[in-house]
Design an enzyme around this catalytic site. Structure first.
Site, short mmCIF file in Angstrom:
data_model
loop_
_atom_site.label_atom_id
_atom_site.label_comp_id
_atom_site.label_asym_id
_atom_site.label_seq_id
_atom_site.Cartn_x
_atom_site.Cartn_y
_atom_site.Cartn_z
N MET A 103 -7.07 8.96 10.06
CA MET A 103 -7.70 9.58 8.89
C MET A 103 -8.57 10.78 9.29
SD MET A 103 -8.70 6.09 6.84
CE MET A 103 -8.94 5.07 8.29
N ASP A 148 0.82 -1.21 0.00
CA ASP A 148 0.00 0.00 0.00
C ASP A 148 0.86 1.26 0.00
OD1 ASP A 148 -2.39 -1.24 -0.04
OD2 ASP A 148 -2.76 -1.09 2.11
N LYS A 155 -4.23 3.46 -3.36
CA LYS A 155 -5.43 3.98 -4.02
C LYS A 155 -5.09 5.31 -4.67
CE LYS A 155 -8.62 1.51 -1.19
NZ LYS A 155 -7.75 1.11 -0.08
N1 SAH Z 1 -3.66 -0.10 9.28
C1 SAH Z 1 -3.07 1.17 9.60
C2 SAH Z 1 -4.07 2.31 9.43
C3 SAH Z 1 -4.56 2.47 8.03
S1 SAH Z 1 -5.66 3.82 7.85
C4 SAH Z 1 -2.49 1.14 11.00
O1 SAH Z 1 -2.76 0.19 11.74
O2 SAH Z 1 -1.74 2.03 11.36
C5 SAH Z 1 -4.59 5.10 7.32
C6 SAH Z 1 -4.39 6.10 8.43
O3 SAH Z 1 -3.49 5.59 9.39
C7 SAH Z 1 -3.77 7.39 8.00
O4 SAH Z 1 -4.74 8.27 7.42
C8 SAH Z 1 -3.26 7.91 9.30
O5 SAH Z 1 -4.30 8.42 10.10
C9 SAH Z 1 -2.76 6.64 9.95
N2 SAH Z 1 -1.33 6.39 9.69
C10 SAH Z 1 -0.79 5.31 9.15
N3 SAH Z 1 0.56 5.41 9.11
C11 SAH Z 1 0.85 6.59 9.69
C12 SAH Z 1 2.08 7.28 9.97
N4 SAH Z 1 3.27 6.76 9.66
N5 SAH Z 1 2.00 8.48 10.57
C13 SAH Z 1 0.81 9.02 10.90
N6 SAH Z 1 -0.36 8.43 10.65
C14 SAH Z 1 -0.34 7.23 10.06
#
Ligand code: SAH
Length: 283
Positions: A186, A50, A71
């Protein structure tokens, strides 16, 4: 790079042809991969990853084909279905398939949907959890997601629903009353509405809040603010997603636990940010 496989010291599972392993890559820093993730990277024929997966992580799978499945606009649901069916096709073609997702695959990542499609198509799967951004990303900012003096519970919420709007189904009043600490994934697009909901539900304008963008990467940025000023401060700092937003007094702990800021040997800003007049040992 040396390519030692299998890894030592454990009876590591083999990624068999025709299988799909759905794996969390953690929030960014490759050091936050699990050993199971590394074991998978070493064996995969193809890695489907992703947008949130750091490219450096793919260096651990030089033998594999790397396919980007982020996406890029369009209808998210149709795209998601395409990804799931692509996984099915690859598995049916006898590939060892590693589906690599940011953070934890089962936390706001549609991993459950992908796994369900695979199972419905009789594709054998393994799930490899990862460190979720809402926990690990905050830890890299020096914010403990629970802290005994602050919270006995924490709520993880998404700021988007499937249609891209603020989740209408979320009961912000209950969340606001029930959870001292709220961690929002998000949340950037709709932060104004979310903050307004929380304030309307009784949370204080002066409540500490933090925004951590691209957490755990070299580009990590941390904004310390309050619920009342978060919207203008995000705009003023030009912060962009991906970001984790944390609302609650645990944010204050950053004043003593900002370990990246202290790496240069600086003293912490405040040894007692919660104003308890005591250290952890005397608690
Ligand atoms: N499965 C992922 C979340 C996916 S949804 C998890 O467990 O972390 C995507 C959201 O995750 C982003 O919009 C943001 O809010 C958060 N996110 C993921 N990686 C991030 C990062 N390195 N820094 C800040 N927010 C992050």
């Amino acid at each position: 790079m040396t390519h030692d496989f299998p890894l030592p010291g454990h009876d590591w599972p083999m990624l068999q042809p025709g299988w799909v392993w759905l794996c969390g890559a953690g929030p960014g820093d490759p050091g936050l991969l699990t050993l199971h993730a590394l074991n998978a990277l070493r064996q995969a024929d193809v890695v489907i990853y992703d947008a949130l997966v750091q490219e450096a992580i793919l260096d651990w799978a030089p033998q594999a084909e790397h396919i980007y499945a982020g996406k890029r606009g369009g209808k998210p649901s149709a795209k998601q279905r395409d990804i799931s069916l692509h996984l099915v096709d690859l598995a049916r073609a006898g590939k060892r398939v590693l589906r690599l997702k940011g953070g934890d695959p089962f936390v706001f990542g549609r991993g459950g949907e992908e796994a369900q499609t695979l199972v419905q198509h009789n594709i054998p799967i393994r799930i490899i959890p990862g460190i979720s951004a809402g926990i690990g990303g905050l830890a890299y900012a020096g914010i403990p997601v629970t802290h005994r003096d602050v919270n006995q519970s924490v709520t993880f919420v998404t700021g988007h629903d499937q249609s891209g709007n603020t989740p209408g189904s979320l009961d912000w009043t209950s969340i606001s009353k029930g959870s001292q600490v709220i961690v929002i994934y998000m949340g950037m697009k709709h932060i104004a509405q979310i903050a307004a909901h929380l304030i309307a539900a009784g949370r204080s304008l002066s409540e500490p809040a933090a925004v951590v963008t691209t957490a755990t990467t070299k580009d990590q940025q941390v904004l310390e603010t309050t619920l009342g000023t978060i919207v203008e401060d995000i705009a003023a700092a030009n912060l962009e997603p991906p970001a984790i937003i944390c609302i609650g007094r645990s944010v204050l702990m950053r004043q003593v636990l900002d370990w990246q800021g202290m790496a240069a040997g600086d003293a912490p800003r405040n040894l007692d940010p919660l104003g308890r007049g005591r250290s952890a040992e005397s608690a």
